[in-house]
Motif scaffolding. Structure first.
Motif, PDB file in Angstrom:
ATOM      1  N   ARG A  61      14.716 -51.371 -11.678  1.00 15.15           N
ATOM      2  CA  ARG A  61      15.697 -51.418 -10.584  1.00 15.15           C
ATOM      3  C   ARG A  61      16.550 -50.146 -10.567  1.00 15.15           C
ATOM      4  O   ARG A  61      16.867 -49.605  -9.517  1.00 15.15           O
ATOM      5  CB  ARG A  61      16.596 -52.642 -10.723  1.00 15.15           C
ATOM      6  N   THR A  62      16.945 -49.690 -11.740  1.00 16.83           N
ATOM      7  CA  THR A  62      17.789 -48.492 -11.825  1.00 16.83           C
ATOM      8  C   THR A  62      17.026 -47.257 -11.339  1.00 16.83           C
ATOM      9  O   THR A  62      17.570 -46.433 -10.587  1.00 16.83           O
ATOM     10  CB  THR A  62      18.273 -48.301 -13.277  1.00 16.83           C
ATOM     11  N   TRP A 107      24.860 -47.893  -4.844  1.00 17.49           N
ATOM     12  CA  TRP A 107      24.226 -47.146  -5.940  1.00 17.49           C
ATOM     13  C   TRP A 107      24.660 -45.676  -5.945  1.00 17.49           C
ATOM     14  O   TRP A 107      24.888 -45.093  -6.998  1.00 17.49           O
ATOM     15  CB  TRP A 107      22.694 -47.210  -5.821  1.00 17.49           C
ATOM     16  N   ASP A 108      24.776 -45.082  -4.755  1.00 20.91           N
ATOM     17  CA  ASP A 108      25.178 -43.665  -4.663  1.00 20.91           C
ATOM     18  C   ASP A 108      26.564 -43.444  -5.264  1.00 20.91           C
ATOM     19  O   ASP A 108      26.771 -42.529  -6.063  1.00 20.91           O
ATOM     20  CB  ASP A 108      25.225 -43.192  -3.197  1.00 20.91           C
ATOM     21  N   GLN A 149      14.817 -46.948  -9.199  1.00 23.07           N
ATOM     22  CA  GLN A 149      14.658 -46.878  -7.734  1.00 23.07           C
ATOM     23  C   GLN A 149      15.817 -46.112  -7.093  1.00 23.07           C
ATOM     24  O   GLN A 149      15.716 -45.659  -5.963  1.00 23.07           O
ATOM     25  CB  GLN A 149      14.629 -48.284  -7.138  1.00 23.07           C
ATOM     26  N   HIS A 150      16.929 -46.011  -7.811  1.00 26.27           N
ATOM     27  CA  HIS A 150      18.141 -45.422  -7.213  1.00 26.27           C
ATOM     28  C   HIS A 150      18.700 -44.223  -7.970  1.00 26.27           C
ATOM     29  O   HIS A 150      19.453 -43.455  -7.413  1.00 26.27           O
ATOM     30  CB  HIS A 150      19.241 -46.490  -7.113  1.00 26.27           C
ATOM     31  N   ILE A 151      18.390 -44.114  -9.242  1.00 33.77           N
ATOM     32  CA  ILE A 151      18.944 -43.004 -10.027  1.00 33.77           C
ATOM     33  C   ILE A 151      17.801 -42.198 -10.624  1.00 33.77           C
ATOM     34  O   ILE A 151      16.907 -42.760 -11.269  1.00 33.77           O
ATOM     35  CB  ILE A 151      19.849 -43.508 -11.181  1.00 33.77           C
ATOM     36  N   THR A 177      23.130 -51.720  -0.261  1.00 29.99           N
ATOM     37  CA  THR A 177      23.054 -51.512  -1.707  1.00 29.99           C
ATOM     38  C   THR A 177      22.835 -50.044  -2.061  1.00 29.99           C
ATOM     39  O   THR A 177      23.282 -49.593  -3.103  1.00 29.99           O
ATOM     40  CB  THR A 177      21.931 -52.345  -2.354  1.00 29.99           C
ATOM     41  N   SER A 178      22.151 -49.280  -1.182  1.00 27.62           N
ATOM     42  CA  SER A 178      21.901 -47.883  -1.572  1.00 27.62           C
ATOM     43  C   SER A 178      23.194 -47.070  -1.573  1.00 27.62           C
ATOM     44  O   SER A 178      23.373 -46.181  -2.404  1.00 27.62           O
ATOM     45  CB  SER A 178      20.815 -47.242  -0.711  1.00 27.62           C
ATOM     46  N   ARG A 179      24.137 -47.402  -0.693  1.00 28.70           N
ATOM     47  CA  ARG A 179      25.435 -46.711  -0.738  1.00 28.70           C
ATOM     48  C   ARG A 179      26.197 -47.062  -2.015  1.00 28.70           C
ATOM     49  O   ARG A 179      26.830 -46.229  -2.628  1.00 28.70           O
ATOM     50  CB  ARG A 179      26.300 -47.069   0.496  1.00 28.70           C
ATOM     51  N   THR A 196      26.499 -44.005  -9.010  1.00 30.31           N
ATOM     52  CA  THR A 196      25.850 -42.898  -9.724  1.00 30.31           C
ATOM     53  C   THR A 196      26.777 -41.687  -9.807  1.00 30.31           C
ATOM     54  O   THR A 196      26.852 -41.018 -10.837  1.00 30.31           O
ATOM     55  CB  THR A 196      24.531 -42.495  -9.023  1.00 30.31           C
ATOM     56  N   SER A 256      32.200 -47.275  -1.106  1.00 24.95           N
ATOM     57  CA  SER A 256      30.905 -47.450  -0.442  1.00 24.95           C
ATOM     58  C   SER A 256      31.029 -48.303   0.816  1.00 24.95           C
ATOM     59  O   SER A 256      30.035 -48.679   1.424  1.00 24.95           O
ATOM     60  CB  SER A 256      29.885 -48.061  -1.408  1.00 24.95           C
TER      61      SER A 256
END
Ligand SMILES: [Zn+2]
Length: 430
Positions: free
Chosen positions: A190-191, A412-413, A193-195, A408-410, A416, A402
């Motif tokens: 899961r991580t 994660w951004d 996918q975004h980082i 969810t992608s915001r 991160t 966010s």
């Protein structure tokens, strides 16, 4: 003429930026040496160090007295204040400077504590972790305890009924490694996918005993961690994903990897090659590691993953997932009772035995867990606030930045970026 003027101004600005960087690098190096020197007086202090090995050898060869560390830290604080970048400097440059100044302030407070200065619980958490936890009365936990009474009816103290209920969800020791590995796989995929993490990052898991904590990440540098899981007490099924996220992905391991990649290697900011445990960095570390569990596994996904992967791997009944997590989310709302027990105990208002009883009554800790927790409080003191207050502060910051929506992608951004930059706890509130 104009063009030349612009070019000259740009060149002057670049020279200034370079001077600033080299000043900060010199200050950063002195700070690292002081943190390492503190480690000679406080065994828990240096949580991680992967800077030049000769600096550690120098410190190991000659123990610097605390009085000398205090004098040097005061001088360094002065120099750091004088090296403040202009308000027009970019955000990361300003964050770097303010972070060093505040980390140094915490170092001085810790040195004062080691030489006998006594602080109240709140003064200590403010000095070391840049935050103060809210206070709660017994009455504030009553409605949660009443809701749990309704969920776990029967005779005897609620803590015993909760303990009986909880025991059904212990991971059998022979399944522990398989369950933990499955949890790590889920958190890691899961991580990722975004980082974007640097190639070669990895960690080793060890099972240990005789500790006051339940899990620990020892960052080794070179994008590697050693994660230790304490098996003194039975491990409940929810701890698999919690620990895998908290210690690993996107928690401590990822945080340390990103700091090493983005700040130490890419920018040469050497002060981030050392992590002093009793410093504001710990609030960000623990808070982001706990909030990271929810980032990686929003509630519905968490329940789904428990049902389809974790419970079956542990040999537990997947039909019990919903009910189990409904009880746990209530118990989670008692987590600030732990701060309260620590505050009263460390302020001298109650003794060890009363602190353990407080944890049992208002935090629903079973007797052995309450005793383990009191040992943790003895060792780490006001550090306890970093877990729950830290999580809440990081959550509020990330949700606000966010936009708080379901994107969810915001989330994660923003998360991160927080993990890759030196932001202070007091800076999260703004
Ligand atoms: Zn942690």
């Amino acid at each position: 003429m104009r063009m030349i003027g612009v070019v000259a101004a740009a060149a002057a600005a670049a020279t200034m930026a370079c001077a600033q960087d080299s000043d900060m690098n010199t200050l950063g190096e002195q700070y690292v040496r002081l943190v390492l020197a503190m480690g000679q007086h406080d065994a828990d202090y240096v949580d991680a160090y992967y800077g030049p090995p000769e600096w550690r050898r120098e410190v190991d060869a000659k123990k610097i007295p605390l009085a000398e560390i205090t004098t040097r830290a005061a001088a360094l604080a002065k120099e750091t204040a004088a090296a403040a970048p202009p308000a027009s400097a970019d955000e990361l440059t300003r964050l770097r400077h303010d972070y060093l100044a505040r980390q140094l302030e915490a170092l001085r407070a810790r040195a004062a504590m080691l030489t006998g200065t006594r602080l109240s619980f709140d003064e200590e958490s403010q000095a070391l972790y840049d935050a103060v936890a809210p206070t709660h009365t017994e009455a504030e936990f009553a409605s949660v305890l009443a809701a749990l009474e309704a969920k776990l009816p029967g005779r005897g103290p609620l803590v015993d009924r909760y303990d009986e209920f909880h025991k059904q969800f212990v991971i059998a020791p022979d399944r522990l490694d398989a369950v933990f590995k499955a949890a790590i796989d889920g958190c890691r995929s899961r991580t990722l996918q975004h980082i974007q993490l640097p190639p070669g990052e990895s960690f080793t898991v060890e099972y240990v005993t005789g500790k006051s904590w339940s899990g620990y990440n020892w960052y080794q540098g070179n994008y590697r961690s050693l994660i230790q899981v304490n098996t003194d007490l039975p491990i409940y099924i929810d701890r698999a994903v919690d620990l895998a996220c908290h210690e690993g992905y996107p928690g401590h391991h990822v945080y340390n990897v990103l700091l090493e990649k983005m700040l130490v290697r890419d920018r040469g900011w050497v002060e981030f090659s050392v992590y002093p445990l009793h410093s504001p960095q710990s609030l960000i570390a623990e808070g982001s590691a706990n909030y990271g569990i929810d980032v990686a596994f929003p509630r519905p996904e968490r329940l789904q993953f428990e049902r389809t992967v974790i419970f079956p791997t542990a040999g537990l009944d997947a039909g019990a997932v919903e009910g189990y997590y409904a009880v746990l989310s209530l118990v989670d709302r008692l987590s600030y009772a732990g701060n309260e027990a620590a505050r009263r105990y460390l302020n001298g208002q109650i003794d060890r035995a009363a602190a353990a009883r407080w944890l049992e009554r208002y935090g629903l800790y079973s007797t052995p867990r309450a005793q383990q927790r009191v040992r943790f409080i003895d060792q780490y003191r006001s550090y306890v606030i970093n877990y729950n207050l830290g999580k809440d502060m990081v959550a509020r910051y990330v949700e606000a930045e966010s936009g708080g929506g379901s994107d969810t992608s915001r989330r994660w951004d923003v998360f991160t970026r927080l993990l890759s930059s030196p932001r202070l706890p007091s800076g999260l509130a703004r």
